[in-house]
Design an enzyme around this catalytic site. Structure first.
Site, PDB file in Angstrom:
ATOM      1  N   ASP A  11       0.828  -1.208   0.000  1.00 50.31           N
ATOM      2  CA  ASP A  11       0.000   0.000   0.000  1.00 50.31           C
ATOM      3  C   ASP A  11       0.862   1.258   0.000  1.00 50.31           C
ATOM      4  O   ASP A  11       1.794   1.373   0.802  1.00 50.31           O
ATOM      5  CB  ASP A  11      -0.876   0.022   1.265  1.00 50.31           C
ATOM      6  CG  ASP A  11      -1.953  -1.049   1.248  1.00 50.31           C
ATOM      7  OD1 ASP A  11      -2.639  -1.166   0.222  1.00 50.31           O
ATOM      8  OD2 ASP A  11      -2.099  -1.752   2.262  1.00 50.31           O
TER       9      ASP A  11
ATOM     10  N   HIS B  94      -0.720  -0.826  -4.469  1.00 52.00           N
ATOM     11  CA  HIS B  94      -2.059  -0.233  -4.353  1.00 52.00           C
ATOM     12  C   HIS B  94      -1.848   1.247  -4.050  1.00 52.00           C
ATOM     13  O   HIS B  94      -1.463   1.610  -2.936  1.00 52.00           O
ATOM     14  CB  HIS B  94      -2.827  -0.952  -3.231  1.00 52.00           C
ATOM     15  CG  HIS B  94      -4.171  -0.361  -2.957  1.00 52.00           C
ATOM     16  ND1 HIS B  94      -4.907  -0.660  -1.827  1.00 52.00           N
ATOM     17  CD2 HIS B  94      -4.937   0.518  -3.660  1.00 52.00           C
ATOM     18  CE1 HIS B  94      -6.043   0.005  -1.845  1.00 52.00           C
ATOM     19  NE2 HIS B  94      -6.091   0.732  -2.944  1.00 52.00           N
TER      20      HIS B  94
ATOM     21  N   GLY C 140      -6.950   3.616   3.821  1.00 49.14           N
ATOM     22  CA  GLY C 140      -6.044   4.466   4.592  1.00 49.14           C
ATOM     23  C   GLY C 140      -5.380   3.776   5.766  1.00 49.14           C
ATOM     24  O   GLY C 140      -4.290   4.168   6.162  1.00 49.14           O
TER      25      GLY C 140
ATOM     26  N   ASP D 190     -10.119  -6.030  -0.885  1.00 53.12           N
ATOM     27  CA  ASP D 190      -9.056  -5.529  -0.014  1.00 53.12           C
ATOM     28  C   ASP D 190      -9.663  -4.726   1.127  1.00 53.12           C
ATOM     29  O   ASP D 190     -10.460  -3.823   0.892  1.00 53.12           O
ATOM     30  CB  ASP D 190      -8.129  -4.636  -0.854  1.00 53.12           C
ATOM     31  CG  ASP D 190      -6.969  -4.062  -0.048  1.00 53.12           C
ATOM     32  OD1 ASP D 190      -6.584  -4.664   0.971  1.00 53.12           O
ATOM     33  OD2 ASP D 190      -6.443  -3.008  -0.466  1.00 53.12           O
TER      34      ASP D 190
ATOM     35  N   GLY E  29     -10.200  -5.466   5.572  1.00 53.41           N
ATOM     36  CA  GLY E  29     -11.078  -6.189   6.502  1.00 53.41           C
ATOM     37  C   GLY E  29     -11.269  -7.658   6.184  1.00 53.41           C
ATOM     38  O   GLY E  29     -12.135  -8.315   6.773  1.00 53.41           O
TER      39      GLY E  29
HETATM   40  C1  DX5 Z   1      -6.408  -0.235   3.319  1.00 53.74           C
HETATM   41  C2  DX5 Z   1      -5.330  -0.936   2.519  1.00 53.74           C
HETATM   42  C3  DX5 Z   1      -5.411  -2.424   2.694  1.00 53.74           C
HETATM   43  C4  DX5 Z   1      -4.954  -2.836   4.055  1.00 53.74           C
HETATM   44  C5  DX5 Z   1      -5.487  -4.209   4.394  1.00 53.74           C
HETATM   45  O1  DX5 Z   1      -6.290   1.116   3.161  1.00 53.74           O
HETATM   46  O2  DX5 Z   1      -5.466  -0.654   1.152  1.00 53.74           O
HETATM   47  O3  DX5 Z   1      -4.621  -3.079   1.706  1.00 53.74           O
HETATM   48  O4  DX5 Z   1      -3.549  -2.861   4.127  1.00 53.74           O
HETATM   49  O5  DX5 Z   1      -5.354  -4.416   5.762  1.00 53.74           O
HETATM   50  P1  DX5 Z   1      -6.530  -5.113   6.600  1.00 53.74           P
HETATM   51  O6  DX5 Z   1      -6.666  -6.490   6.039  1.00 53.74           O
HETATM   52  O7  DX5 Z   1      -6.021  -5.097   8.011  1.00 53.74           O
HETATM   53  O8  DX5 Z   1      -7.771  -4.308   6.411  1.00 53.74           O
HETATM   54 ZN    ZN Z   2      -4.476  -2.092  -0.208  1.00 48.49          ZN
END
Ligand code: DX5
Ligand code: ZN
Length: 216
Positions: free
Chosen positions: A37, A66, A145, A172, A174
């Protein structure tokens, strides 16, 4: 066939090193992808490590970026091309249609796979003008975020509809054992998971997701 991809959201090089080493050393991710990310503190209220950190800590996995940034074309897309990314995902909300198309074309010209991410509140129809020019849709299960946010239940229906529009749908935010099966049944081909996988024993956590997906 479903894929599970681990996500790293790092604010410091130390955080990045910790997470990529954990993933590199795990039995569950001997091959496949890692999702990294990046954030500019404008598109979302958080700032990630600079992409240049990636080359300090190599990985055997394919790298998917991402980009949670405004106007991803410059300098982000160019930087990521130089860093050996295999797929770059930009947000449908991050620029006007022309900006998005130029960015996707630039990435494709450099033989990099492309994806469009979409926030929970954005109508899925916003993706329609771009479907011929991407490899993947990334449905956000949280407002982007931060890691560890609660999964939004409306995501199931959005994944289902996105899967009827396009054949490669990733989710992506949760993602964990308790929603993995329903996401798979809704049509998700890729599950991206950060905190659930990384906190504690990574291989046990991944196994919990697989058990959920395979459960009757
Ligand atoms: C959220 C990110 C996700 C995050 C996923 O802003 O884009 O890729 O790292 O982490 P979890 O699985 O804990 O929501
Ligand atoms: Zn992400």
């Amino acid at each position: 066939m479903i894929q599970i991809i681990p996500a790293i959201l790092a604010n410091t090089p130390q955080d990045y090193k910790r997470d990529i080493e954990k993933i590199n050393n795990s039995a569950s991710f001997k091959k496949g992808w890692v999702h990294i990310d990046f954030m500019d503190n404008k598109f979302v209220p958080n700032k990630s490590v600079d992409p240049s950190v990636i080359k300090l800590y190599p990985t055997h996995l394919k790298k998917e970026a991402h980009l949670m940034v405004e106007h991803p074309s410059y300098p982000w897309a160019g930087d990521l091309v130089g860093l050996g990314f295999d797929r770059v995902i930009i947000h449908v909300e991050s620029g006007d249609d022309k900006h998005l198309e130029d960015c996707l074309a630039y990435l494709e010209d450099h033989n990099i796979e492309t994806g469009l991410a979409i926030n929970p509140q954005t109508p899925l129809d916003k993706l329609k003008p771009h479907l011929d020019n991407i490899d993947l849709i990334l449905i956000m299960g949280v407002i982007p975020g931060f890691q560890s946010q609660p999964f939004q239940e409306s995501t199931f229906a959005r994944v289902k509809r996105a899967s009827s529009m396009f054949n490669m749908v990733s989710v992506d935010g949760g993602v964990k054992d308790i929603n993995a099966k329903q996401l798979a049944l809704s049509g998700a081909r890729i599950l991206v998971s950060g905190s659930f996988i990384l906190n504690g024993n990574i291989d046990e956590n991944v196994e919990k997701i697989w058990e959920s997906i395979k459960s009757p």
